[in-house]
Every structure is written in structure tokens, then in C-alpha cells.
Design a protein around this motif. Structure first.
Motif, PDB file in Angstrom:
ATOM      1  N   LEU A  27      -1.493  -7.424  -7.260  1.00 22.77           N
ATOM      2  CA  LEU A  27      -0.391  -6.485  -7.455  1.00 22.77           C
ATOM      3  C   LEU A  27      -0.836  -5.097  -7.006  1.00 22.77           C
ATOM      4  CD1 LEU A  27       2.434  -5.844  -8.424  1.00 22.77           C
ATOM      5  CD2 LEU A  27       1.554  -5.670 -10.744  1.00 22.77           C
ATOM      6  N   HIS A  28      -2.097  -4.757  -7.245  1.00 19.97           N
ATOM      7  CA  HIS A  28      -2.624  -3.455  -6.829  1.00 19.97           C
ATOM      8  C   HIS A  28      -2.522  -3.266  -5.312  1.00 19.97           C
ATOM      9  CE1 HIS A  28      -5.045   0.182  -6.986  1.00 19.97           C
ATOM     10  NE2 HIS A  28      -5.730  -0.292  -5.968  1.00 19.97           N
ATOM     11  N   ASP A  29      -2.565  -4.359  -4.553  1.00 15.61           N
ATOM     12  CA  ASP A  29      -2.452  -4.255  -3.098  1.00 15.61           C
ATOM     13  C   ASP A  29      -1.121  -3.624  -2.679  1.00 15.61           C
ATOM     14  OD1 ASP A  29      -4.951  -5.402  -2.847  1.00 15.61           O
ATOM     15  OD2 ASP A  29      -4.159  -7.427  -2.537  1.00 15.61           O
ATOM     16  N   ALA A  30      -0.124  -3.698  -3.545  1.00 18.98           N
ATOM     17  CA  ALA A  30       1.164  -3.068  -3.240  1.00 18.98           C
ATOM     18  C   ALA A  30       1.010  -1.554  -3.102  1.00 18.98           C
ATOM     19  CB  ALA A  30       2.194  -3.412  -4.314  1.00 18.98           C
ATOM     20  N   ARG A  31       0.023  -0.967  -3.790  1.00 18.89           N
ATOM     21  CA  ARG A  31      -0.237   0.474  -3.613  1.00 18.89           C
ATOM     22  C   ARG A  31      -0.725   0.763  -2.201  1.00 18.89           C
ATOM     23  NH1 ARG A  31      -0.354   4.356  -7.299  1.00 18.89           N
ATOM     24  NH2 ARG A  31      -2.151   5.449  -6.450  1.00 18.89           N
ATOM     25  N   HIS A  32      -1.561  -0.120  -1.669  1.00 17.46           N
ATOM     26  CA  HIS A  32      -2.016   0.038  -0.284  1.00 17.46           C
ATOM     27  C   HIS A  32      -0.822  -0.049   0.665  1.00 17.46           C
ATOM     28  CE1 HIS A  32      -6.467  -0.228  -0.824  1.00 17.46           C
ATOM     29  NE2 HIS A  32      -6.086  -0.776  -1.966  1.00 17.46           N
ATOM     30  N   THR A  33       0.070  -0.997   0.405  1.00 19.71           N
ATOM     31  CA  THR A  33       1.257  -1.154   1.241  1.00 19.71           C
ATOM     32  C   THR A  33       2.121   0.096   1.168  1.00 19.71           C
ATOM     33  OG1 THR A  33       1.228  -3.549   0.934  1.00 19.71           O
ATOM     34  CG2 THR A  33       3.312  -2.566   1.658  1.00 19.71           C
ATOM     35  N   ALA A  34       2.339   0.605  -0.037  1.00 21.35           N
ATOM     36  CA  ALA A  34       3.164   1.806  -0.201  1.00 21.35           C
ATOM     37  C   ALA A  34       2.541   2.993   0.542  1.00 21.35           C
ATOM     38  CB  ALA A  34       3.326   2.142  -1.683  1.00 21.35           C
TER      39      ALA A  34
ATOM     40  N   THR B 122       2.065  15.511   0.719  1.00 27.88           N
ATOM     41  CA  THR B 122       3.185  14.858   0.046  1.00 27.88           C
ATOM     42  C   THR B 122       2.782  13.457  -0.404  1.00 27.88           C
ATOM     43  OG1 THR B 122       4.731  16.131   1.398  1.00 27.88           O
ATOM     44  CG2 THR B 122       5.612  14.190   0.278  1.00 27.88           C
ATOM     45  N   VAL B 123       2.063  12.738   0.450  1.00 31.85           N
ATOM     46  CA  VAL B 123       1.567  11.404   0.085  1.00 31.85           C
ATOM     47  C   VAL B 123       0.696  11.511  -1.161  1.00 31.85           C
ATOM     48  CG1 VAL B 123       0.104   9.481   0.791  1.00 31.85           C
ATOM     49  CG2 VAL B 123       1.685  10.489   2.436  1.00 31.85           C
ATOM     50  N   MET B 124      -0.178  12.501  -1.190  1.00 35.47           N
ATOM     51  CA  MET B 124      -1.075  12.687  -2.338  1.00 35.47           C
ATOM     52  C   MET B 124      -0.269  12.916  -3.619  1.00 35.47           C
ATOM     53  SD  MET B 124      -4.139  14.967  -0.662  1.00 35.47           S
ATOM     54  CE  MET B 124      -4.803  15.378  -2.273  1.00 35.47           C
ATOM     55  N   ALA B 125       0.790  13.706  -3.532  1.00 32.86           N
ATOM     56  CA  ALA B 125       1.617  13.975  -4.713  1.00 32.86           C
ATOM     57  C   ALA B 125       2.348  12.719  -5.164  1.00 32.86           C
ATOM     58  CB  ALA B 125       2.621  15.090  -4.407  1.00 32.86           C
ATOM     59  N   ILE B 126       2.886  11.972  -4.220  1.00 31.58           N
ATOM     60  CA  ILE B 126       3.622  10.750  -4.562  1.00 31.58           C
ATOM     61  C   ILE B 126       2.689   9.711  -5.177  1.00 31.58           C
ATOM     62  CG2 ILE B 126       4.824   8.753  -3.569  1.00 31.58           C
ATOM     63  CD1 ILE B 126       6.073  10.748  -1.530  1.00 31.58           C
ATOM     64  N   MET B 127       1.524   9.543  -4.568  1.00 31.80           N
ATOM     65  CA  MET B 127       0.602   8.500  -5.010  1.00 31.80           C
ATOM     66  C   MET B 127      -0.249   8.922  -6.214  1.00 31.80           C
ATOM     67  SD  MET B 127       1.369   6.033  -2.939  1.00 31.80           S
ATOM     68  CE  MET B 127       0.075   4.860  -3.296  1.00 31.80           C
ATOM     69  N   GLY B 128      -0.263  10.222  -6.530  1.00 31.31           N
ATOM     70  CA  GLY B 128      -1.039  10.702  -7.667  1.00 31.31           C
ATOM     71  C   GLY B 128      -2.508  10.882  -7.366  1.00 31.31           C
ATOM     72  N   TRP B 129      -2.827  11.212  -6.121  1.00 38.85           N
ATOM     73  CA  TRP B 129      -4.220  11.390  -5.718  1.00 38.85           C
ATOM     74  C   TRP B 129      -4.616  12.850  -5.794  1.00 38.85           C
ATOM     75  CZ3 TRP B 129      -3.081   8.496  -0.556  1.00 38.85           C
ATOM     76  CH2 TRP B 129      -2.921   7.136  -0.817  1.00 38.85           C
ATOM     77  N   SER B 130      -5.854  13.098  -6.176  1.00 36.44           N
ATOM     78  CA  SER B 130      -6.345  14.468  -6.233  1.00 36.44           C
ATOM     79  C   SER B 130      -7.214  14.812  -5.025  1.00 36.44           C
ATOM     80  CB  SER B 130      -7.136  14.691  -7.521  1.00 36.44           C
ATOM     81  OG  SER B 130      -8.229  13.788  -7.572  1.00 36.44           O
ATOM     82  N   SER B 131      -7.609  13.802  -4.235  1.00 36.74           N
ATOM     83  CA  SER B 131      -8.416  14.085  -3.048  1.00 36.74           C
ATOM     84  C   SER B 131      -7.851  13.352  -1.838  1.00 36.74           C
ATOM     85  CB  SER B 131      -9.878  13.682  -3.255  1.00 36.74           C
ATOM     86  OG  SER B 131     -10.030  12.286  -3.104  1.00 36.74           O
ATOM     87  N   SER B 132      -7.994  13.981  -0.681  1.00 35.34           N
ATOM     88  CA  SER B 132      -7.470  13.382   0.541  1.00 35.34           C
ATOM     89  C   SER B 132      -8.266  12.142   0.949  1.00 35.34           C
ATOM     90  CB  SER B 132      -7.450  14.403   1.679  1.00 35.34           C
ATOM     91  OG  SER B 132      -8.757  14.877   1.926  1.00 35.34           O
ATOM     92  N   GLY B 133      -9.449  11.971   0.387  1.00 35.55           N
ATOM     93  CA  GLY B 133     -10.236  10.775   0.676  1.00 35.55           C
ATOM     94  C   GLY B 133      -9.532   9.498   0.246  1.00 35.55           C
TER      95      GLY B 133
END
Length: 153
Positions: A83-90, A103-114
Motif C-alpha cells: 500500500l505504501h507503494d501508492a505514495r511512490h505512484t502519487a 508544492t510536491v513537498m507540501a502535498i506529500m508532507g516532506w521536509s527535505s527535497s531528498g
């Protein structure tokens, strides 16, 4: 306290995102279906404000998602995956759409561009699009006569 009702692990776990009209319609339809289940269950219904419930209003077993995900993949004829693979797809879909990294970082909830490098995958479609863009650029330059000299051919 149950794990299902515990706070998210970070502030990024609670965020506002935009949803398309098609995606907004899905939970509305789910709510209508759940109201029908509630009416059918009558006094057996347990009201605890869960969004996803059994036919009697109780919380869904956490393992149900796992099995439903596996069944969904199989019925769609897709390869098995977590199910976690769906995050990769998104994340990859956002890359395909050309959504800016911030914007991707904000949507996905990431704090680093890595995290974008870890989750976003360059697809054959992206490679082909870039190749066509380069091809179009070379044609334009060649047609104008100021980019491709006869010596380069």
C-alpha cells in the motif's frame, strides 16, 4: 489509547491539500452509502465518528486495508505491491504533471527535497517527452539556420 486514534507522528502528517471535484465526490458517495448502512443497522449501529466502518459502525480492522489493497491490485491486473507503494505512484504522478518540487513537498508532507529523489521515479513517458522536446528544439534551431551549421551535419 489506540494506535488508530493517536496523533500523527509529525506536524507534516496533518496538512491541507487540494482535491479535484472527482476526488471530492468519492467521500461524499461513501458518506451516503454509510448513512444507508446506518439506517439498515438501526440500533445495532455504534456511533463513534469513524469515516470507514463495518456495517455496524465499528472501526474497520487495520488488516482489512491490506487485504482489500491486495484484492484491488489483483482485480485490476496489476503487479503485487505494498500500500505504501501508492505514495511512490502519487509522487511520480506529480512529477509527470510537472508540479513544482516545493508544492510536491507540501502535498506529500516532506521536509527535505531528498525525499523527491527517493519517491519520484522517471518513467519512459517522461524520457520520451523530453526526447520529443529536444527534437522539436533542434528542428526549430535548424530551420532558423542559426543553430545547426553544415559542418555539424
Amino acid at each position: 489509547m489506540r494506535a488508530e486514534t493517536a496523533d500523527t507522528k509529525s506536524r507534516a502528517g496533518r496538512r491541507t491539500i487540494g482535491l479535484s471535484a472527482q476526488l471530492i465526490a468519492l467521500p461524499r458517495r461513501h458518506r451516503e452509502e454509510q448513512q444507508a448502512e446506518r439506517a439498515k443497522a438501526r440500533q445495532v449501529w455504534k456511533e463513534d465518528d469513524w469515516v470507514f466502518t463495518t456495517a455496524t459502525g465499528r472501526p474497520v480492522c487495520p488488516y482489512s486495508d491490506y487485504h482489500e489493497w491486495k484484492d484491488l491490485l489483483a482485480s485490476a491486473g496489476l503487479r503485487d505491491g505494498r500500500l505504501h507503494d501508492a505514495r511512490h505512484t502519487a509522487a511520480t504522478v506529480l512529477l509527470i504533471l510537472g508540479v513544482p518540487e516545493r508544492t510536491v513537498m507540501a502535498i506529500m508532507g516532506w521536509s527535505s527535497s531528498g525525499m523527491a529523489r527517493r519517491y519520484q521515479h522517471v518513467t519512459d513517458g517522461i524520457r520520451n517527452t523530453v526526447a520529443k522536446q529536444v527534437d522539436g528544439l533542434l528542428r526549430e534551431v535548424g530551420e532558423e539556420g542559426d543553430g545547426l551549421s553544415e559542418e555539424a551535419n
